[in-house]
Write a protein that holds these residues in place. Sequence first.
Motif, mmCIF file in Angstrom:
data_model
loop_
_atom_site.group_PDB
_atom_site.id
_atom_site.type_symbol
_atom_site.label_atom_id
_atom_site.label_comp_id
_atom_site.label_asym_id
_atom_site.label_seq_id
_atom_site.Cartn_x
_atom_site.Cartn_y
_atom_site.Cartn_z
ATOM 1 N N TYR A 115 12.668 22.511 9.303
ATOM 2 C CA TYR A 115 12.708 21.160 9.868
ATOM 3 C C TYR A 115 13.344 21.173 11.253
ATOM 4 C CZ TYR A 115 11.718 19.399 5.150
ATOM 5 O OH TYR A 115 11.144 19.130 3.934
ATOM 6 N N MET A 116 12.930 20.239 12.061
ATOM 7 C CA MET A 116 13.580 19.987 13.350
ATOM 8 C C MET A 116 14.187 18.595 13.254
ATOM 9 S SD MET A 116 10.819 21.741 15.948
ATOM 10 C CE MET A 116 12.009 22.062 17.241
ATOM 11 N N ILE A 117 15.512 18.548 13.149
ATOM 12 C CA ILE A 117 16.207 17.298 12.831
ATOM 13 C C ILE A 117 17.266 16.981 13.880
ATOM 14 C CG2 ILE A 117 17.691 16.160 11.128
ATOM 15 C CD1 ILE A 117 16.319 17.766 8.969
ATOM 16 N N ASN A 118 17.318 15.725 14.268
ATOM 17 C CA ASN A 118 18.339 15.292 15.224
ATOM 18 C C ASN A 118 19.725 15.476 14.614
ATOM 19 O OD1 ASN A 118 20.221 13.238 16.590
ATOM 20 N ND2 ASN A 118 18.402 13.192 17.909
ATOM 21 N N LYS A 119 20.642 16.003 15.372
ATOM 22 C CA LYS A 119 21.980 16.344 14.865
ATOM 23 C C LYS A 119 22.757 15.129 14.377
ATOM 24 C CE LYS A 119 24.333 16.213 19.387
ATOM 25 N NZ LYS A 119 25.206 15.087 19.084
ATOM 26 N N ASP A 120 22.330 13.929 14.756
ATOM 27 C CA ASP A 120 23.031 12.713 14.340
ATOM 28 C C ASP A 120 22.404 12.038 13.122
ATOM 29 O OD1 ASP A 120 24.926 12.901 16.427
ATOM 30 O OD2 ASP A 120 23.498 12.007 17.841
ATOM 31 N N GLU A 121 21.370 12.674 12.528
ATOM 32 C CA GLU A 121 20.723 12.082 11.358
ATOM 33 C C GLU A 121 21.702 12.017 10.187
ATOM 34 O OE1 GLU A 121 17.709 10.811 10.649
ATOM 35 O OE2 GLU A 121 16.940 11.017 12.695
ATOM 36 N N ASP A 122 21.715 10.902 9.492
ATOM 37 C CA ASP A 122 22.605 10.763 8.345
ATOM 38 C C ASP A 122 21.933 11.333 7.097
ATOM 39 O OD1 ASP A 122 21.346 8.515 6.625
ATOM 40 O OD2 ASP A 122 21.341 7.670 8.649
ATOM 41 N N PRO A 123 22.686 11.591 6.031
ATOM 42 C CA PRO A 123 22.146 12.230 4.823
ATOM 43 C C PRO A 123 20.958 11.511 4.195
ATOM 44 C CG PRO A 123 24.539 12.257 4.780
ATOM 45 C CD PRO A 123 24.159 11.416 5.946
ATOM 46 N N ILE A 124 20.972 10.189 4.188
ATOM 47 C CA ILE A 124 19.874 9.452 3.566
ATOM 48 C C ILE A 124 18.604 9.569 4.413
ATOM 49 C CG2 ILE A 124 19.088 7.205 2.749
ATOM 50 C CD1 ILE A 124 21.354 8.509 1.121
ATOM 51 N N ALA A 125 18.761 9.569 5.731
ATOM 52 C CA ALA A 125 17.595 9.724 6.617
ATOM 53 C C ALA A 125 16.982 11.114 6.457
ATOM 54 C CB ALA A 125 18.005 9.489 8.068
ATOM 55 N N VAL A 126 17.822 12.134 6.329
ATOM 56 C CA VAL A 126 17.332 13.498 6.130
ATOM 57 C C VAL A 126 16.620 13.606 4.786
ATOM 58 C CG1 VAL A 126 17.992 15.920 5.837
ATOM 59 C CG2 VAL A 126 19.088 14.543 7.613
ATOM 60 N N THR A 127 17.207 12.991 3.770
ATOM 61 C CA THR A 127 16.568 12.977 2.445
ATOM 62 C C THR A 127 15.181 12.348 2.530
ATOM 63 O OG1 THR A 127 18.687 12.803 1.288
ATOM 64 C CG2 THR A 127 16.737 12.107 0.082
ATOM 65 N N SER A 128 15.072 11.237 3.211
ATOM 66 C CA SER A 128 13.786 10.547 3.349
ATOM 67 C C SER A 128 12.765 11.428 4.056
ATOM 68 C CB SER A 128 13.973 9.232 4.120
ATOM 69 O OG SER A 128 14.797 8.336 3.397
ATOM 70 N N THR A 129 13.215 12.150 5.078
ATOM 71 C CA THR A 129 12.317 13.068 5.793
ATOM 72 C C THR A 129 11.770 14.134 4.849
ATOM 73 O OG1 THR A 129 13.462 12.768 7.913
ATOM 74 C CG2 THR A 129 12.205 14.798 7.648
ATOM 75 N N MET A 130 12.640 14.690 3.998
ATOM 76 C CA MET A 130 12.224 15.742 3.069
ATOM 77 C C MET A 130 11.319 15.191 1.972
ATOM 78 S SD MET A 130 15.684 18.073 2.792
ATOM 79 C CE MET A 130 14.794 19.580 2.377
#
Length: 282
Positions: A115-130
């Motif tokens: 994944y390429m993820i913005n360093k400021d993404e919160d845990p719930i946003a990262v979960t949604s991406t996955m």
Amino acid sequence: MNSRKKSIRKNVFKNSRLKLGHVIGLLLVSLTSVVVFTLYYGFDPRVLLTLSFYENLANLSVKVIRIQEGLRKEEVAEIMGNKLGWNKFEKSTFINAHLALNTGNLEGQYFPKTYMINKDEDPIAVTSTMLNEFSKQTAKIKKTKTSKITNPDTALKIASIIQRESGGKSDMRLISGIIWNRLFNGMNLQMDATLQYAKGSEEDGWWRTVQSKDKNIDSPYNTYANKGLPPSPIANPGLDAIEAAYNPLKTECIYYLHDKKGRIHCSKTYDEHKRKINIYYK
């Protein structure tokens, strides 16, 4: 005068060869970079041809995070958290994201890829991406007429076991066939990977070697003691394992083992299985 022209032509030819060598060198470096990104990080080569990929790669706010197949959600949280600078609370939020999203256990749906993820993404946003990636990838799976009626939750549980039990893609459909055979025959699955999940911990390790005494662990994930599948997936499988769960190899085998070289051997009966244990483990 002629000697001067010859000297000029010679220098031009020499410079041309140097430039050509420089261009070839750059092409080789670029090709090597593509191979590295494709093999190590698992990027689709087509993605490497897009401008946005390199814009993200050059963006210091974007982190490249590789999640391998077969990890449990606690391990995924640790990798994501270390890359994104999460504290313990944020890692815990990721692990328990199903509470915030008001869903069931999400184990198995944290799709493994780079994944390429913005360093400021919160845990719930990262979960949604996955989770979105999981939905997108699993929609591509080709299913037979029979497998189309397979419950997705059942397939995902089986896929997670396949991912942990297999030695690679070549084993997956055979292991899938054996798991389905055991289920249809009303047998206990007796899968070591489920015991590893049951006894895994951050302190002692998530995937410790199974001991004989572990078969008596009091856990719904103990498939030696309990019939049927575990309550949830035991890991987050890749697409190959999920495809294998839906498309098992037709086999009469109900037992299998991997020899010391990692090759799989299956058996139709327990006596045959015991003979192979003596052959390959002694």
